[in-house]
Enzyme design. Structure first.
Site, PDB file in Angstrom:
ATOM      1  N   ARG A 116      31.660  94.271  34.301  1.00  0.00           N
ATOM      2  CA  ARG A 116      32.336  93.234  35.712  1.00  0.00           C
ATOM      3  C   ARG A 116      32.790  94.405  35.851  1.00  0.00           C
ATOM      4  NH1 ARG A 116      31.358  89.267  32.872  1.00  0.00           N
ATOM      5  NH2 ARG A 116      29.265  88.265  33.543  1.00  0.00           N
ATOM      6  N   LYS A 133      32.319 104.993  47.064  1.00  0.00           N
ATOM      7  CA  LYS A 133      31.174 104.831  47.168  1.00  0.00           C
ATOM      8  C   LYS A 133      30.541 105.330  45.863  1.00  0.00           C
ATOM      9  CE  LYS A 133      29.379 105.621  52.011  1.00  0.00           C
ATOM     10  NZ  LYS A 133      28.429 106.096  52.696  1.00  0.00           N
ATOM     11  N   GLU A 146      31.593 120.288  54.938  1.00  0.00           N
ATOM     12  CA  GLU A 146      32.100 119.408  55.094  1.00  0.00           C
ATOM     13  C   GLU A 146      33.642 120.107  55.665  1.00  0.00           C
ATOM     14  OE1 GLU A 146      30.069 116.240  54.567  1.00  0.00           O
ATOM     15  OE2 GLU A 146      28.578 116.947  53.661  1.00  0.00           O
ATOM     16  N   LYS A 203      39.720 113.094  54.971  1.00  0.00           N
ATOM     17  CA  LYS A 203      38.903 112.126  54.823  1.00  0.00           C
ATOM     18  C   LYS A 203      39.501 110.051  54.264  1.00  0.00           C
ATOM     19  CE  LYS A 203      35.359 110.083  52.025  1.00  0.00           C
ATOM     20  NZ  LYS A 203      33.254 110.485  51.544  1.00  0.00           N
ATOM     21  N   GLU A 226      33.111 100.668  55.574  1.00  0.00           N
ATOM     22  CA  GLU A 226      31.816 100.924  57.350  1.00  0.00           C
ATOM     23  C   GLU A 226      31.556  99.426  57.875  1.00  0.00           C
ATOM     24  OE1 GLU A 226      28.442 103.599  55.945  1.00  0.00           O
ATOM     25  OE2 GLU A 226      29.666 104.951  54.794  1.00  0.00           O
ATOM     26  N   ARG A 252      33.979 105.199  60.399  1.00  0.00           N
ATOM     27  CA  ARG A 252      34.009 106.143  59.382  1.00  0.00           C
ATOM     28  C   ARG A 252      32.129 106.378  59.689  1.00  0.00           C
ATOM     29  NH1 ARG A 252      34.268 104.222  52.780  1.00  0.00           N
ATOM     30  NH2 ARG A 252      33.595 106.269  51.479  1.00  0.00           N
ATOM     31  N   ASN A 281      29.515 110.902  59.389  1.00  0.00           N
ATOM     32  CA  ASN A 281      28.422 111.486  59.838  1.00  0.00           C
ATOM     33  C   ASN A 281      27.914 112.986  60.717  1.00  0.00           C
ATOM     34  OD1 ASN A 281      27.499 110.059  57.976  1.00  0.00           O
ATOM     35  ND2 ASN A 281      27.432 107.800  59.308  1.00  0.00           N
ATOM     36  N   HIS A 329      25.141 114.961  60.114  1.00  0.00           N
ATOM     37  CA  HIS A 329      24.152 114.420  59.366  1.00  0.00           C
ATOM     38  C   HIS A 329      22.797 113.804  59.268  1.00  0.00           C
ATOM     39  CE1 HIS A 329      27.724 115.030  57.175  1.00  0.00           C
ATOM     40  NE2 HIS A 329      27.179 115.067  55.617  1.00  0.00           N
ATOM     41  N   HIS A 376      19.511 115.224  57.236  1.00  0.00           N
ATOM     42  CA  HIS A 376      19.366 114.546  56.516  1.00  0.00           C
ATOM     43  C   HIS A 376      17.221 114.811  57.158  1.00  0.00           C
ATOM     44  CE1 HIS A 376      22.868 111.314  56.398  1.00  0.00           C
ATOM     45  NE2 HIS A 376      22.468 112.124  55.091  1.00  0.00           N
ATOM     46  N   HIS A 410      22.670 120.132  49.964  1.00  0.00           N
ATOM     47  CA  HIS A 410      23.410 119.327  51.312  1.00  0.00           C
ATOM     48  C   HIS A 410      24.288 120.076  52.540  1.00  0.00           C
ATOM     49  CE1 HIS A 410      24.532 115.896  53.523  1.00  0.00           C
ATOM     50  NE2 HIS A 410      26.061 115.782  52.719  1.00  0.00           N
TER      51      HIS A 410
HETATM   52  N1  LIG Z   1      29.849 108.802  47.478  1.00  0.00           N
HETATM   53  C1  LIG Z   1      29.917 110.341  47.829  1.00  0.00           C
HETATM   54  O1  LIG Z   1      30.840 109.548  49.244  1.00  0.00           O
HETATM   55  C2  LIG Z   1      29.168 111.169  48.066  1.00  0.00           C
HETATM   56  C3  LIG Z   1      29.445 112.062  49.094  1.00  0.00           C
HETATM   57  C4  LIG Z   1      28.385 113.467  49.460  1.00  0.00           C
HETATM   58  C5  LIG Z   1      28.494 113.049  48.224  1.00  0.00           C
HETATM   59  N2  LIG Z   1      27.685 112.394  47.350  1.00  0.00           N
HETATM   60  C6  LIG Z   1      26.803 113.138  46.380  1.00  0.00           C
HETATM   61  O2  LIG Z   1      27.070 113.923  45.621  1.00  0.00           O
HETATM   62  C7  LIG Z   1      25.670 114.876  45.009  1.00  0.00           C
HETATM   63  C8  LIG Z   1      26.041 115.914  45.643  1.00  0.00           C
HETATM   64  O3  LIG Z   1      27.036 116.157  45.230  1.00  0.00           O
HETATM   65  P1  LIG Z   1      27.910 118.243  44.581  1.00  0.00           P
HETATM   66  O4  LIG Z   1      27.697 118.690  45.361  1.00  0.00           O
HETATM   67  O5  LIG Z   1      29.106 117.499  43.160  1.00  0.00           O
HETATM   68  O6  LIG Z   1      26.207 118.617  42.722  1.00  0.00           O
HETATM   69  P2  LIG Z   1      25.978 118.245  41.226  1.00  0.00           P
HETATM   70  O7  LIG Z   1      27.500 117.280  40.508  1.00  0.00           O
HETATM   71  O8  LIG Z   1      24.270 117.876  40.998  1.00  0.00           O
HETATM   72  O9  LIG Z   1      27.018 119.642  41.206  1.00  0.00           O
HETATM   73  C9  LIG Z   1      26.703 120.977  41.751  1.00  0.00           C
HETATM   74  C10 LIG Z   1      26.119 121.776  40.624  1.00  0.00           C
HETATM   75  O10 LIG Z   1      27.154 122.170  40.433  1.00  0.00           O
HETATM   76  C11 LIG Z   1      27.391 122.819  38.539  1.00  0.00           C
HETATM   77  N3  LIG Z   1      29.244 122.344  38.372  1.00  0.00           N
HETATM   78  C12 LIG Z   1      29.933 121.072  38.400  1.00  0.00           C
HETATM   79  N4  LIG Z   1      30.859 121.490  38.861  1.00  0.00           N
HETATM   80  C13 LIG Z   1      30.759 122.905  37.706  1.00  0.00           C
HETATM   81  C14 LIG Z   1      31.304 123.700  37.518  1.00  0.00           C
HETATM   82  N5  LIG Z   1      33.438 123.908  38.121  1.00  0.00           N
HETATM   83  N6  LIG Z   1      31.667 124.598  37.151  1.00  0.00           N
HETATM   84  C15 LIG Z   1      30.143 125.471  37.505  1.00  0.00           C
HETATM   85  N7  LIG Z   1      28.897 124.605  37.794  1.00  0.00           N
HETATM   86  C16 LIG Z   1      29.387 122.983  38.284  1.00  0.00           C
HETATM   87  C17 LIG Z   1      26.614 121.318  37.996  1.00  0.00           C
HETATM   88  O11 LIG Z   1      26.528 121.152  37.050  1.00  0.00           O
HETATM   89  C18 LIG Z   1      25.404 120.917  39.105  1.00  0.00           C
HETATM   90  O12 LIG Z   1      24.296 121.910  38.859  1.00  0.00           O
HETATM   91  C19 LIG Z   1      25.089 113.850  45.761  1.00  0.00           C
HETATM   92  O13 LIG Z   1      24.269 113.499  44.923  1.00  0.00           O
HETATM   93  C20 LIG Z   1      25.082 113.291  47.112  1.00  0.00           C
HETATM   94  O14 LIG Z   1      24.731 111.588  47.524  1.00  0.00           O
HETATM   95  C21 LIG Z   1      28.560 111.107  47.275  1.00  0.00           C
HETATM   96 ZN   LIG Z   2      27.763 115.259  53.335  1.00  0.00          ZN
END
Ligand SMILES: NC(=O)c1ccc[n+]([C@@H]2O[C@H](COP(=O)([O-])OP(=O)(O)OC[C@H]3O[C@@H](n4cnc5c(N)ncnc54)[C@H](O)[C@@H]3O)[C@@H](O)[C@H]2O)c1
Ligand SMILES: [Zn+2]
Length: 370
Positions: free
Chosen positions: A129, A151, A193, A235, A245, A250, A254, A257, A261, A274
């Site tokens: 929990r 999120k 972003e 942010k 949201e 918020r 987008n 976006h 998408h 992305h």
């Molecule tokens: N929660 C939210 O508000 C929110 C907002 C935007 C995106 N997201 C989510 O975030 C995800 C994408 O995040 P991301 O772009 O960080 O991708 P990721 O976590 O997959 O990282 C990208 C790549 O970089 C590598 N990596 C990470 N840190 C590193 C470092 N310091 N040095 C070398 N390699 C490194 C990872 O192994 C991976 O291959 C998606 O799942 C998306 O849905 C969530």
């Molecule tokens: Zn985004």
């Protein structure tokens, strides 16, 4: 370099009167300081959930700091990539937490990009929990976006982020030095972003980005720290005003976006990162705003120039075949959730966006190809 702290102010949760506000810390050499922060917050044990690509480097630095603060630390390593945001992986982590006899004074530390942040945050939100969670973001995307706002979630076959929870971290500790090891494409992609924040909320920041493309792309730590700090603050400001949201505020996040998408889906997940899709999406949104008579060509030119200067695309790359019909179909499906009407977050000027309802398909089609 100084360490910057941004306080995220959130309402106290009734009836327990727990203060949910927290700090985002941005600076260099912060990984070893996570231990002291966890200790100060009452943590006695820690489970570090991290990405296989950085387990032996950045996550190890966090673990050393935890142990020297007198905190017992265990690492759970997750395979790199979006595939890890799954119910299977969440289940494996829940089982591992159970095995480690986790108690109320155990804190989860997410060290990695958005994948690890979303997954570990979700596991922390749901195990026992709710366990205290810290976000230690190591990608540009995570430092400026995913680690902030609470999120968390995982993907289903039916779609991304379909199961999740709002779970605010105890703190976000963004160590700029971790960005030095990011692969170039991942690094650049995160800046979509960053440009977005300038476009939607802060014209002065947008101008600063225009003036600092060189240092940013050279990964100059001072420039990176400023970009991350300003983005995180923008942010956080939005999250403070519309945590769940509910008010629609918020929604400004987008910008670009809806188009993004559509490009991501039509191109097949994984073809475009992305951020690349968001860059293309913002370029299309600006053209749509122009066609609606809301902005001039000058805004499109400045945004295109900044995106291109950062190495981001403003149109789909050659070889990614995306017919307008397929994109419109994805957008129409997206829109079912909001009553079948096409609506977009569009720029009014640099630093300000508006929600525009009832946009005609004809104009959207033109913005897709123009
Ligand atoms: N929660 C939210 O508000 C929110 C907002 C935007 C995106 N997201 C989510 O975030 C995800 C994408 O995040 P991301 O772009 O960080 O991708 P990721 O976590 O997959 O990282 C990208 C790549 O970089 C590598 N990596 C990470 N840190 C590193 C470092 N310091 N040095 C070398 N390699 C490194 C990872 O192994 C991976 O291959 C998606 O799942 C998306 O849905 C969530
Ligand atoms: Zn985004």
């Amino acid at each position: 370099m100084t360490v910057a702290t941004i306080r995220v102010h959130l309402p106290t949760s009734a009836p327990s009167a727990i203060d949910r506000s927290y700090d985002i810390t941005v600076g260099r050499g912060l990984l070893p300081t996570v231990g002291a922060a966890v200790k100060a917050a009452g943590g006695r044990r820690a489970v570090v959930i991290t990405d296989a690509a950085i387990a032996a480097t950045h996550a190890a630095a966090v673990e050393i700091g935890l142990r020297s603060a007198g905190i017992e630390a265990t690492a759970l390593i997750v395979r790199s990539g979006e595939g890890s945001k799954s119910i299977t992986e969440a289940g494996r982590l829940w089982d591992a937490l159970a095995e480690h006899a986790v108690d109320r004074r155990t804190h989860v530390i997410a060290v990695g990009g958005g994948v690890v942040g979303d997954l570990a945050g979700f596991v922390a939100a749901t195990f026992g929990r709710g366990l205290a969670c810290w976000q230690v973001p190591t990608t540009v995307v995570a430092q400026v976006d995913s680690a902030i706002g609470g999120k968390t979630g995982i993907n289903l076959t039916a779609g991304k982020n379909l199961v999740g929870a709002f779970w605010q971290p105890h703190g976000v500790i963004a160590d700029i030095d971790t960005l030095a090891t990011l692969p170039a494409r991942e690094f650049v992609s995160g800046f979509a972003e960053v440009v977005k924040y300038g476009m939607i909320l802060d014209a002065a920041f947008f101008s600063w980005l225009e003036d600092n493309v060189g240092p940013l792309m050279a990964r100059d730590p001072a420039a990176l720290a400023h970009a991350v700090e300003r983005s995180a603050a923008l942010k956080a400001g939005v999250v403070e005003q519309d945590e769940r949201e509910l008010t629609g505020l918020r929604a400004v996040l987008n910008y670009g976006h809806t188009f993004a998408h559509a490009y991501e889906t039509a191109a097949g997940y994984g073809t475009l990162l992305h951020g690349e899709a968001v860059a293309i999406g913002m370029a299309r949104a600006a053209r749509l705003a122009r066609d609606l008579g809301r902005v001039s060509d000058d805004l499109i030119a400045r945004q295109d120039q900044l995106l291109l200067g950062l190495g981001l695309p403003v149109e789909p790359p050659p070889g990614v075949d995306l017919p307008a019909e397929a994109l419109l179909e994805v957008m129409a499906r997206d829109k079912k959730a909001v009553g079948g009407e096409l609506r977009f977050v569009l720029p009014a000027r640099i630093g300000h966006v508006e929600l525009v309802e009832g946009v005609s398909t004809l104009l959207v089609r033109r913005a897709l190809v123009g």
